[in-house]
Design an enzyme around this catalytic site. Sequence first.
Site, PDB file in Angstrom:
ATOM      1  N   LYS A 149       0.855  -1.216   0.000  1.00  0.00           N
ATOM      2  CA  LYS A 149       0.000   0.000   0.000  1.00  0.00           C
ATOM      3  C   LYS A 149       0.877   1.246   0.000  1.00  0.00           C
ATOM      4  O   LYS A 149       0.680   2.167  -0.800  1.00  0.00           O
ATOM      5  CB  LYS A 149      -0.893   0.000   1.228  1.00  0.00           C
ATOM      6  N   ASN A 150       1.905   1.266   0.868  1.00  0.00           N
ATOM      7  CA  ASN A 150       2.658   2.501   1.037  1.00  0.00           C
ATOM      8  C   ASN A 150       3.725   2.710  -0.032  1.00  0.00           C
ATOM      9  O   ASN A 150       4.399   3.737  -0.041  1.00  0.00           O
ATOM     10  CB  ASN A 150       3.245   2.575   2.443  1.00  0.00           C
ATOM     11  N   ARG A 172      -4.363   9.965   3.578  1.00  0.00           N
ATOM     12  CA  ARG A 172      -3.155  10.753   3.830  1.00  0.00           C
ATOM     13  C   ARG A 172      -2.350  10.970   2.561  1.00  0.00           C
ATOM     14  O   ARG A 172      -1.761  12.021   2.375  1.00  0.00           O
ATOM     15  CB  ARG A 172      -2.309  10.003   4.865  1.00  0.00           C
ATOM     16  N   CYS A 186      -5.655   7.943   8.952  1.00  0.00           N
ATOM     17  CA  CYS A 186      -6.015   7.367  10.253  1.00  0.00           C
ATOM     18  C   CYS A 186      -5.790   8.368  11.379  1.00  0.00           C
ATOM     19  O   CYS A 186      -4.855   9.166  11.358  1.00  0.00           O
ATOM     20  CB  CYS A 186      -5.174   6.125  10.510  1.00  0.00           C
ATOM     21  N   ARG A 229      -0.523  14.692  12.818  1.00  0.00           N
ATOM     22  CA  ARG A 229      -0.040  14.506  11.425  1.00  0.00           C
ATOM     23  C   ARG A 229       0.029  15.831  10.651  1.00  0.00           C
ATOM     24  O   ARG A 229      -0.616  16.004   9.623  1.00  0.00           O
ATOM     25  CB  ARG A 229      -0.909  13.487  10.697  1.00  0.00           C
ATOM     26  N   PRO A 230       0.798  16.795  11.144  1.00  0.00           N
ATOM     27  CA  PRO A 230       0.938  18.067  10.421  1.00  0.00           C
ATOM     28  C   PRO A 230       1.702  17.873   9.106  1.00  0.00           C
ATOM     29  O   PRO A 230       2.195  16.773   8.823  1.00  0.00           O
ATOM     30  CB  PRO A 230       1.744  18.928  11.383  1.00  0.00           C
ATOM     31  N   ASP A 243       3.816   0.880  12.152  1.00  0.00           N
ATOM     32  CA  ASP A 243       2.654   0.237  11.517  1.00  0.00           C
ATOM     33  C   ASP A 243       2.460  -1.203  11.989  1.00  0.00           C
ATOM     34  O   ASP A 243       1.454  -1.824  11.660  1.00  0.00           O
ATOM     35  CB  ASP A 243       2.791   0.246   9.986  1.00  0.00           C
ATOM     36  N   ARG A 288      -8.825  -0.302   3.822  1.00  0.00           N
ATOM     37  CA  ARG A 288      -7.980   0.772   3.272  1.00  0.00           C
ATOM     38  C   ARG A 288      -6.586   0.241   2.966  1.00  0.00           C
ATOM     39  O   ARG A 288      -5.888   0.769   2.101  1.00  0.00           O
ATOM     40  CB  ARG A 288      -7.880   1.927   4.284  1.00  0.00           C
TER      41      ARG A 288
HETATM   42  C1  EPZ Z   1       3.690   7.110   6.248  1.00  0.00           C
HETATM   43  O1  EPZ Z   1       2.855   8.098   6.825  1.00  0.00           O
HETATM   44  C2  EPZ Z   1       2.813   5.874   6.118  1.00  0.00           C
HETATM   45  N1  EPZ Z   1       1.668   6.182   5.253  1.00  0.00           N
HETATM   46  C3  EPZ Z   1       2.313   5.465   7.505  1.00  0.00           C
HETATM   47  O2  EPZ Z   1       1.576   4.259   7.352  1.00  0.00           O
HETATM   48  C4  EPZ Z   1       3.521   5.181   8.406  1.00  0.00           C
HETATM   49  O3  EPZ Z   1       3.058   4.894   9.706  1.00  0.00           O
HETATM   50  C5  EPZ Z   1       4.431   6.422   8.446  1.00  0.00           C
HETATM   51  O4  EPZ Z   1       4.798   6.800   7.099  1.00  0.00           O
HETATM   52  C6  EPZ Z   1       5.692   6.181   9.250  1.00  0.00           C
HETATM   53  O5  EPZ Z   1       6.399   5.099   8.696  1.00  0.00           O
HETATM   54  C7  EPZ Z   1       1.830   6.165   3.916  1.00  0.00           C
HETATM   55  O6  EPZ Z   1       2.916   5.914   3.406  1.00  0.00           O
HETATM   56  C8  EPZ Z   1       0.610   6.465   3.073  1.00  0.00           C
HETATM   57  P1  EPZ Z   1       5.555  10.461   8.531  1.00  0.00           P
HETATM   58  P2  EPZ Z   1       3.363   9.631   6.902  1.00  0.00           P
HETATM   59  O7  EPZ Z   1       5.489  11.702   7.732  1.00  0.00           O
HETATM   60  O8  EPZ Z   1       4.203   9.932   5.715  1.00  0.00           O
HETATM   61  C9  EPZ Z   1       5.350  13.766  11.899  1.00  0.00           C
HETATM   62  C10 EPZ Z   1      -0.264   2.841   7.604  1.00  0.00           C
HETATM   63  O9  EPZ Z   1      -0.782   2.311   8.607  1.00  0.00           O
HETATM   64  N2  EPZ Z   1       5.311  14.749  10.800  1.00  0.00           N
HETATM   65  O10 EPZ Z   1       6.777   9.600   8.410  1.00  0.00           O
HETATM   66  O11 EPZ Z   1       2.188  10.479   7.172  1.00  0.00           O
HETATM   67  C11 EPZ Z   1       4.084  12.926  11.945  1.00  0.00           C
HETATM   68  O12 EPZ Z   1       3.068  13.614  12.640  1.00  0.00           O
HETATM   69  C12 EPZ Z   1       0.158   4.277   7.651  1.00  0.00           C
HETATM   70  O13 EPZ Z   1      -0.028   2.253   6.514  1.00  0.00           O
HETATM   71  C13 EPZ Z   1       5.374  16.106  11.110  1.00  0.00           C
HETATM   72  O14 EPZ Z   1       5.449  16.493  12.281  1.00  0.00           O
HETATM   73  O15 EPZ Z   1       4.282   9.549   8.191  1.00  0.00           O
HETATM   74  C14 EPZ Z   1       4.558  11.695  12.660  1.00  0.00           C
HETATM   75  O16 EPZ Z   1       4.547  11.923  14.051  1.00  0.00           O
HETATM   76  C15 EPZ Z   1      -0.158   4.946   8.987  1.00  0.00           C
HETATM   77  N3  EPZ Z   1       5.342  17.010  10.095  1.00  0.00           N
HETATM   78  C16 EPZ Z   1       5.994  11.537  12.178  1.00  0.00           C
HETATM   79  O17 EPZ Z   1       6.378  12.805  11.654  1.00  0.00           O
HETATM   80  C17 EPZ Z   1       5.278  16.622   8.773  1.00  0.00           C
HETATM   81  O18 EPZ Z   1       5.275  17.492   7.878  1.00  0.00           O
HETATM   82  C18 EPZ Z   1       6.159  10.489  11.078  1.00  0.00           C
HETATM   83  O19 EPZ Z   1       5.266  10.826  10.048  1.00  0.00           O
HETATM   84  C19 EPZ Z   1       5.222  15.240   8.483  1.00  0.00           C
HETATM   85  C20 EPZ Z   1       5.253  14.329   9.512  1.00  0.00           C
END
Ligand code: EPZ
Length: 437
Positions: free
Chosen positions: A30-31, A99, A123, A128-129, A314, A405
């Site tokens: 998916k990702n 997302r 989710c 998630r900013p 995850d 999803r």
């Molecule tokens: C991706 O989400 C995945 N989703 C998530 O999988 C996965 O949990 C995550 O990466 C971490 O590996 C997809 O690929 C579609 P991040 P993403 O940006 O990109 C903070 C699933 O279950 N952050 O790495 O949204 C954020 O809040 C999903 O398949 C900021 O603060 O994750 C989090 O605490 C859930 N500012 C941390 O970083 C930003 O601009 C990691 O988020 C971006 C992120």
Amino acid sequence: IHYMRGFFMRSLMISGHRRLRGMINVQGSKNSVLPVMAAALLTEDKVIIENCPAITDVYHMQKVMQAAGAECDIENDIVTVRSGMLKSAPDEEYCARFRASSLFMGVFLAVCGSFVMPYPGGCNIGSRPLNYHIDGLRSLGAVVEEAGGYIIGYCRKLKGGSYEFPYPSVGALENIILAAVRAEGKTCLTNCAKEPEIVDLCDCLKMMGADIDGAGTGTIIINGKATLHGCRYRVPGDRIAAGTYMAGCAIAGGNICLRGIEPERLTAVSDILQKMGCHLFTDKKSNEIIVMADGRRRAVTSVVTGPYPEFPTDMQAQIMSVLAYSGGCCDIYDNVFENRYNAAGELVRMGAVISVSGGHARVCGRPALKGARVCATDLRCGAALVIAALGADCTIVDGCSYICRGYEDIQRDLEQLGADIKWIPGEELTEDLELQS
Ligand code: EPZ
């Protein structure tokens, strides 16, 4: 049709205490497929993406791409994309549902020079900013502002720049890569996420002619190109879906073989399951993992999630389900998302002993859990409840549209591995269904 059934049926009934056995082919990731679909808009040539999972997030991606003017056809596990004259305002209705719609910011800046987007959905696992996405795009010369729940971006011509990620965000890195591959000049990115999904996206972009060095490491260098060309890309197996079924076997016991998954993408998960008493056999050449589990799982003292290659967030809910049956207590710290313990309350209703305070959950295993009617409130929470039910009597899991999803058909896969799991009619239809129909 699998994921549509998940919407229409919405609940799963599982009768546990059955050992798992047999083999399944793991669905496409998916990702990985979601950023690769976005990348396909960076060329006017045809892009063919194989081994795509039939999940609702792919369906939503398709709708956003079609509303933006691109052709995007789904035929079994093949997605064919041919980008037309893209509009710069992707469809609000669908963007707000998941997302990965945030990835259109980088693509639209590269292709149209502008975008207007509602805040993406996804989710409820934390705030998630998108600040790293926005700052990274600004480092390529874009003007990006937030107003009234929308994000607006503009850039006459993207220019290569440099950006150090404050945190190795997966999505933010994907967004910047999608913009930088078409920017003028060189981009240097540091403190990058090293997830396999980044490597997959860059592999596809390189097949399209992009010039990218360092994917999978902390530093990525991109030399932008004016145009990219089409390609045919095959999506690797989903490491989280594979990890979920490995955890299911750790709960139910048995002997299963997962095909179509690169074992080295799951090292942190395999290590924990082996410490808990599972026996794993991996074969890099044939991309498969064999899991054998008998008797009760040992506890580990702690599970700490972090950026790849640390233990994946995850898989945190799913390992919590395994720990709920283990012979001891374990402290779980999810250092990636601040609010990702939704499964705990539902597992407690099955008799699990779990306490959550802030970013920490403490699980003390029980020899058995009892069947109950529980409800998924996010994708991986739902998967965790389904595998927890494999060790209990009769359990009903509601809210399975969340599961659809990210899992092509968790009922089909677990049934093929010997579980007694059936779709049943669940709660009333929601607006999702009207949208889908
Ligand atoms: C991706 O989400 C995945 N989703 C998530 O999988 C996965 O949990 C995550 O990466 C971490 O590996 C997809 O690929 C579609 P991040 P993403 O940006 O990109 C903070 C699933 O279950 N952050 O790495 O949204 C954020 O809040 C999903 O398949 C900021 O603060 O994750 C989090 O605490 C859930 N500012 C941390 O970083 C930003 O601009 C990691 O988020 C971006 C992120």
